[in-house]
Design an enzyme around this catalytic site. Structure first.
Site, PDB file in Angstrom:
ATOM      1  N   PRO A  38      -1.939 -22.212  -1.082  1.00 21.59           N
ATOM      2  CG  PRO A  38      -3.889 -21.533   0.018  1.00 21.59           C
ATOM      3  CD  PRO A  38      -2.589 -22.239   0.239  1.00 21.59           C
ATOM      4  CG  ASP A  39      -3.411 -19.219  -6.870  1.00 24.75           C
ATOM      5  OD1 ASP A  39      -4.513 -19.487  -6.336  1.00 24.75           O
ATOM      6  OD2 ASP A  39      -3.227 -19.285  -8.099  1.00 24.75           O
ATOM      7  CG  PHE A  40      -3.584 -14.276  -3.153  1.00 26.77           C
ATOM      8  CD1 PHE A  40      -3.960 -14.025  -1.850  1.00 26.77           C
ATOM      9  CD2 PHE A  40      -2.234 -14.410  -3.438  1.00 26.77           C
ATOM     10  CE1 PHE A  40      -3.013 -13.891  -0.845  1.00 26.77           C
ATOM     11  CE2 PHE A  40      -1.269 -14.277  -2.446  1.00 26.77           C
ATOM     12  CZ  PHE A  40      -1.663 -14.015  -1.152  1.00 26.77           C
ATOM     13  NE  ARG A  41      -6.267 -10.881  -7.481  1.00 22.60           N
ATOM     14  CZ  ARG A  41      -5.261 -10.578  -6.667  1.00 22.60           C
ATOM     15  NH1 ARG A  41      -4.183 -11.351  -6.647  1.00 22.60           N
ATOM     16  NH2 ARG A  41      -5.325  -9.547  -5.858  1.00 22.60           N
ATOM     17  CG  ASN A 112       5.106 -15.606  -3.546  1.00 21.93           C
ATOM     18  OD1 ASN A 112       4.104 -15.044  -3.975  1.00 21.93           O
ATOM     19  ND2 ASN A 112       5.709 -16.581  -4.184  1.00 21.93           N
ATOM     20  CG  ASP A 114       6.083 -18.361   0.174  1.00 21.22           C
ATOM     21  OD1 ASP A 114       7.230 -17.910  -0.035  1.00 21.22           O
ATOM     22  OD2 ASP A 114       5.330 -18.764  -0.743  1.00 21.22           O
ATOM     23  CG  HIS A 131       2.972  -7.577  -2.064  1.00 22.94           C
ATOM     24  ND1 HIS A 131       2.127  -8.284  -2.891  1.00 22.94           N
ATOM     25  CD2 HIS A 131       3.172  -6.379  -2.673  1.00 22.94           C
ATOM     26  CE1 HIS A 131       1.855  -7.551  -3.974  1.00 22.94           C
ATOM     27  NE2 HIS A 131       2.477  -6.397  -3.862  1.00 22.94           N
TER      28      HIS A 131
HETATM   29  P1  OAD Z   1      -2.601 -14.700  -7.873  1.00 24.16           P
HETATM   30  O1  OAD Z   1      -3.356 -15.748  -7.176  1.00 24.16           O
HETATM   31  O2  OAD Z   1      -3.305 -13.433  -8.204  1.00 24.16           O
HETATM   32  O3  OAD Z   1      -2.017 -15.271  -9.236  1.00 24.16           O
HETATM   33  C1  OAD Z   1      -1.340 -16.493  -9.301  1.00 24.16           C
HETATM   34  C2  OAD Z   1      -1.046 -16.812 -10.765  1.00 24.16           C
HETATM   35  O4  OAD Z   1      -0.258 -17.985 -10.802  1.00 24.16           O
HETATM   36  C3  OAD Z   1      -2.298 -17.084 -11.579  1.00 24.16           C
HETATM   37  O5  OAD Z   1      -2.137 -16.549 -12.892  1.00 24.16           O
HETATM   38  C4  OAD Z   1      -2.348 -18.624 -11.618  1.00 24.16           C
HETATM   39  O6  OAD Z   1      -2.984 -19.138 -12.767  1.00 24.16           O
HETATM   40  C5  OAD Z   1      -0.891 -18.951 -11.631  1.00 24.16           C
HETATM   41  N1  OAD Z   1      -0.567 -20.262 -11.042  1.00 24.16           N
HETATM   42  C6  OAD Z   1      -1.047 -20.839  -9.923  1.00 24.16           C
HETATM   43  N2  OAD Z   1      -0.459 -22.015  -9.668  1.00 24.16           N
HETATM   44  C7  OAD Z   1       0.439 -22.195 -10.674  1.00 24.16           C
HETATM   45  C8  OAD Z   1       1.372 -23.216 -11.000  1.00 24.16           C
HETATM   46  N3  OAD Z   1       1.530 -24.305 -10.222  1.00 24.16           N
HETATM   47  N4  OAD Z   1       2.117 -23.073 -12.117  1.00 24.16           N
HETATM   48  C9  OAD Z   1       1.978 -21.981 -12.908  1.00 24.16           C
HETATM   49  N5  OAD Z   1       1.130 -20.985 -12.645  1.00 24.16           N
HETATM   50  C10 OAD Z   1       0.369 -21.080 -11.551  1.00 24.16           C
HETATM   51  O7  OAD Z   1      -1.287 -14.420  -6.992  1.00 24.16           O
HETATM   52  P2  OAD Z   1      -0.307 -13.173  -7.055  1.00 24.16           P
HETATM   53  O8  OAD Z   1      -0.133 -12.708  -8.440  1.00 24.16           O
HETATM   54  O9  OAD Z   1       0.903 -13.534  -6.288  1.00 24.16           O
HETATM   55  O10 OAD Z   1      -1.168  -9.443  -1.871  1.00 24.16           O
HETATM   56  O11 OAD Z   1      -1.137 -12.086  -6.234  1.00 24.16           O
HETATM   57  C11 OAD Z   1      -0.620 -10.805  -6.035  1.00 24.16           C
HETATM   58  C12 OAD Z   1      -1.001 -10.251  -4.696  1.00 24.16           C
HETATM   59  O12 OAD Z   1      -2.408 -10.282  -4.526  1.00 24.16           O
HETATM   60  C13 OAD Z   1      -0.484 -11.039  -3.513  1.00 24.16           C
HETATM   61  O13 OAD Z   1       0.836 -10.685  -3.162  1.00 24.16           O
HETATM   62  C14 OAD Z   1      -1.454 -10.731  -2.420  1.00 24.16           C
HETATM   63  C15 OAD Z   1      -2.734 -10.710  -3.187  1.00 24.16           C
HETATM   64  O14 OAD Z   1      -3.712  -9.884  -2.682  1.00 24.16           O
HETATM   65  C16 OAD Z   1      -1.206  -9.292  -0.520  1.00 24.16           C
HETATM   66  O15 OAD Z   1      -1.475 -10.182   0.223  1.00 24.16           O
HETATM   67  C17 OAD Z   1      -0.867  -7.956  -0.025  1.00 24.16           C
END
Ligand code: OAD
Ligand code: ZN
Length: 269
Positions: A38-41, A112, A114, A131
């Protein structure tokens, strides 16, 4: 503008005509979601929307160093899910490897943890894990490194690893409240040397990583491959956006370059 139009075909033409070989990438969790991480936001599927079971006041606390020092359990509940080894790189990761194979990759900046770009074959010296990662761990008090095999065992059985000194052990992931690795700051000047910038799968919400795209030269095209528009993309004449899935975006990019089959073959290998 440098590009004839804001299209990926125009980017492909620019790459060929200018012998582009200093590509800088900046990526985040969105390049790994199709692998099952999963992503974060993201509103429903993101980690922060699904941490209710951990009983946190703020979901970000799970990655906060002050909170961890008080209570490392929520982090270790998650670590069990996120620990590397269970996931396969996506075609977006293979695209990065392909750029490397073509001799075009200057630097890959990733948020990432991972380790999937390494798994896809991108050499470590090209990667800046801004990170940190799960690759190593140490005591948060005396900083003594903790063995990998023991760590694997503890995470696997959902236990919190502890140092002989009594301090908690934490993977070398950069938590909120901690500094980014030196390598990040040392490599930042390379962003200004790039002849192409590609941003993929990140909300660009976390500093200082989020400011990297601003360090790209004014006359250098920037490509965004992401579900939504982020980070003020589109403000420059040579910004090109492929809005949608990362996997679809890199396929489109590769096709425009005439690399479509090569990319698929690399990913299937
Ligand atoms: P986010 O979850 O903040 O952002 C992910 C982005 O990718 C969002 O704009 C989604 O819409 C987009 N997205 C998700 N799945 C996708 C897909 N299959 N194709 C295209 N776009 C997609 O994640 P990060 O930006 O990586 O820090 O978050 C930054 C940091 O915040 C992380 O490194 C983490 C977190 O807190 C720590 O853990 C220290
Ligand atoms: Zn210790």
């Amino acid at each position: 503008p440098v590009l004839e139009s804001r299209s990926i075909e125009a980017v492909a033409k620019y790459i060929k005509e200018n012998d582009v070989n200093r590509v800088v990438l900046m990526v985040g969790a969105g390049i790994s979601t199709s692998a099952g991480i999963p992503d974060f936001r993201s509103p429903d599927t993101g980690l922060y929307a699904n941490l209710a079971f951990l009983d946190l006041e703020e979901p970000e606390d799970v990655f906060d160093i002050g909170f961890f020092r008080q209570n490392p359990k929520p982090f270790y509940a998650l670590a069990h899910e996120l620990y590397p080894g269970r996931y396969r790189p996506t075609i977006a990761h293979s695209f990065i490897k392909l750029l490397y194979d073509k001799g075009m990759l200057l630097k890959h900046f990733t948020q990432n943890i991972d380790c999937l770009e390494r798994q896809a074959g991108v050499p470590g010296e090209k990667i800046i894990e801004a990170h940190g990662s799960f690759a190593s761990q140490r005591c948060i008090e005396c900083k003594k490194p903790y063995p990998n095999d023991l760590m694997k065992q503890m995470v696997g059985t959902r236990k919190v690893p502890c140092c002989d000194c009594g301090g908690y052990v934490k993977p070398d992931i950069v938590f909120f409240g901690e500094a980014l690795p030196r390598s990040f700051f040392d490599s930042m000047p390379q962003v200004a040397e790039a002849d192409l910038c590609i941003v993929m799968g990140t909300s660009l919400m976390v500093q200082p990583f989020a400011s990297l795209p601003q360090h790209v030269g004014r006359r250098v095209p920037r490509v965004l491959i992401n579900m939504q528009k982020v980070g003020g993309f589109g403000s420059r004449a040579d910004d090109v956006m492929l809005l949608g899935e990362c996997d679809a975006g890199v396929r489109k990019f590769a096709k425009a370059m005439g690399w479509g089959d090569e990319l698929e073959a690399l990913w299937e290998a």
